[in-house]
Design a protein around this motif. Structure first.
Motif, short mmCIF file in Angstrom:
data_model
loop_
_atom_site.label_atom_id
_atom_site.label_comp_id
_atom_site.label_asym_id
_atom_site.label_seq_id
_atom_site.Cartn_x
_atom_site.Cartn_y
_atom_site.Cartn_z
N GLU A 160 0.76 -1.15 0.00
CA GLU A 160 0.08 0.06 -0.10
C GLU A 160 0.89 1.28 0.06
O GLU A 160 0.49 2.26 -0.61
N PHE A 161 2.23 0.98 0.42
CA PHE A 161 3.04 2.32 0.62
C PHE A 161 4.09 2.06 -0.53
O PHE A 161 5.35 2.80 0.21
N ARG A 162 4.10 1.60 -1.55
CA ARG A 162 5.00 1.36 -2.34
C ARG A 162 4.91 2.26 -3.48
O ARG A 162 3.90 2.42 -4.16
N LEU A 163 6.06 2.83 -4.00
CA LEU A 163 6.06 3.66 -4.96
C LEU A 163 6.90 3.22 -6.18
O LEU A 163 8.17 2.71 -5.70
N LEU A 212 20.03 7.41 -3.04
CA LEU A 212 18.50 7.58 -3.31
C LEU A 212 17.88 7.33 -1.97
O LEU A 212 17.00 7.95 -1.65
N ARG A 213 18.44 6.40 -1.14
CA ARG A 213 17.81 5.97 0.12
C ARG A 213 18.01 7.34 1.15
O ARG A 213 17.01 7.73 1.70
N ARG A 214 19.13 7.92 1.01
CA ARG A 214 19.67 9.14 1.74
C ARG A 214 18.57 10.41 1.63
O ARG A 214 18.04 11.17 2.32
N ASP A 215 18.60 10.42 0.20
CA ASP A 215 17.43 11.76 -0.34
C ASP A 215 16.04 11.25 -0.02
O ASP A 215 15.53 12.32 0.42
N PHE A 216 15.61 10.22 -0.23
CA PHE A 216 14.24 10.22 0.01
C PHE A 216 13.85 9.77 1.33
O PHE A 216 12.57 9.75 1.89
N GLU A 217 14.73 9.62 2.35
CA GLU A 217 14.53 9.26 3.66
C GLU A 217 14.02 10.61 4.53
O GLU A 217 13.33 10.60 5.40
N ASP A 225 11.63 -0.47 2.33
CA ASP A 225 12.35 -1.26 1.27
C ASP A 225 12.63 -0.36 0.04
O ASP A 225 11.91 0.65 -0.20
N LEU A 226 13.84 -0.27 -0.55
CA LEU A 226 14.34 0.15 -1.58
C LEU A 226 15.03 -0.64 -2.30
O LEU A 226 15.97 -1.64 -2.19
N TYR A 286 11.85 1.12 -6.70
CA TYR A 286 10.77 0.95 -6.24
C TYR A 286 11.21 1.20 -4.56
O TYR A 286 12.32 0.69 -3.98
N ILE A 287 10.30 2.18 -4.02
CA ILE A 287 10.65 2.49 -2.80
C ILE A 287 9.23 2.10 -1.91
O ILE A 287 8.28 2.68 -2.31
N THR A 288 9.44 1.51 -0.87
CA THR A 288 8.39 1.12 -0.09
C THR A 288 8.44 1.99 1.32
O THR A 288 9.58 2.01 2.08
N PHE A 289 7.62 2.80 1.65
CA PHE A 289 7.62 3.41 3.08
C PHE A 289 6.90 2.82 4.11
O PHE A 289 6.15 1.99 3.85
N LYS A 290 7.33 3.25 5.25
CA LYS A 290 6.61 2.85 6.48
C LYS A 290 5.10 3.07 6.77
O LYS A 290 4.17 2.40 7.19
N ASP A 291 4.82 4.30 6.11
CA ASP A 291 3.52 4.67 6.29
C ASP A 291 2.97 5.79 5.12
O ASP A 291 3.68 6.02 4.21
N GLN A 292 1.75 6.23 5.20
CA GLN A 292 1.24 6.90 4.01
C GLN A 292 1.99 8.55 4.08
O GLN A 292 1.94 9.05 3.05
#
Length: 217
Positions: free
Chosen positions: A95-98, A112-117, A124-125, A141-147
């Protein structure tokens, strides 16, 4: 003289009788002492003997779940009915995957992780890479912890990122594309998007081949 002799005899008899009584008393005392010793020994021997072990009742192990008919019916009917009535709900991770495109070719997963954190905690990235060359495909693909992290990242859609324009959208559920008609066209093009998706390429096609083929476009 006869009287004197009789007194002597009487004295001897008394002494003899007294000695016998003493011996009898000593014998009684010895017997009593021996009895005490025997009792003490018997008590020590009894205390040294191990107590008989109590027989423990055999406990039956808990019944294990069966995987035969019971398992099949439980998972089949229960899962089928529940899923049919309530409808399918994607796992929170999906649900939180982009999906991100337009990432600079030289950008690594760490960068990429550093910038989008900055948008939120990342669960997951995965930066997509060419299987042959190992070079970045410019997609991830980046999956966040929440909305909240998803919304913050979507705000960067169409923004410049290292000289390329980012395209950020909700990723399709895994397997959602299966069964779709091949005649279905692409979705609407996001504002500012200058990227295209090329599918059906041979596994031996490299980035250089694509650059050469599309350089006149």
């Amino acid at each position: 003289e006869d009287d004197d002799g009789g007194e002597v005899v009487q004295k001897v008899k008394k002494k003899k009788r007294a000695r016998q009584e003493e011996e009898a008393a000593e014998a009684v005392e010895d017997a009593a002492e021996e009895s005490k010793v025997q009792k003490k020994k018997a008590g020590k021997i009894k205390s040294k003997e191990p107590e008989p072990e109590k027989e423990e009742a055999d406990e039956e192990p808990p019944a294990q779940p069966t995987t035969g008919r019971g398992g099949g019916r439980g998972s089949g009917r229960g899962g089928g009915r529940g899923g049919g009535r309530g409808g399918w709900a994607p796992p929170p991770s999906e649900e939180f995957r982009l999906f991100l495109a337009g990432i600079p070719w030289t950008t690594t997963e760490e960068v990429l992780r550093r910038d989008f954190e900055e948008c939120g905690e990342i669960d997951d990235l995965k930066l997509l890479k060419d299987k042959t060359t190992g070079e970045s495909k410019g997609c991830a693909y980046i999956t966040f912890k929440d909305q909240a992290g998803v919304d913050a990242a979507l705000a960067y859609n169409g923004e410049d990122y290292g000289g390329r324009t980012l395209r950020i959208e909700k990723a399709e559920r895994k397997g959602a594309g299966k069964g779709k008609s091949s005649s279905a066209g692409p979705g609407p093009k996001p504002t500012g998007c200058i990227s295209v998706v090329v599918k059906g390429l041979d596994s031996e096609v490299t980035k250089e081949d694509l650059m050469e083929s599309f350089k006149d476009c």
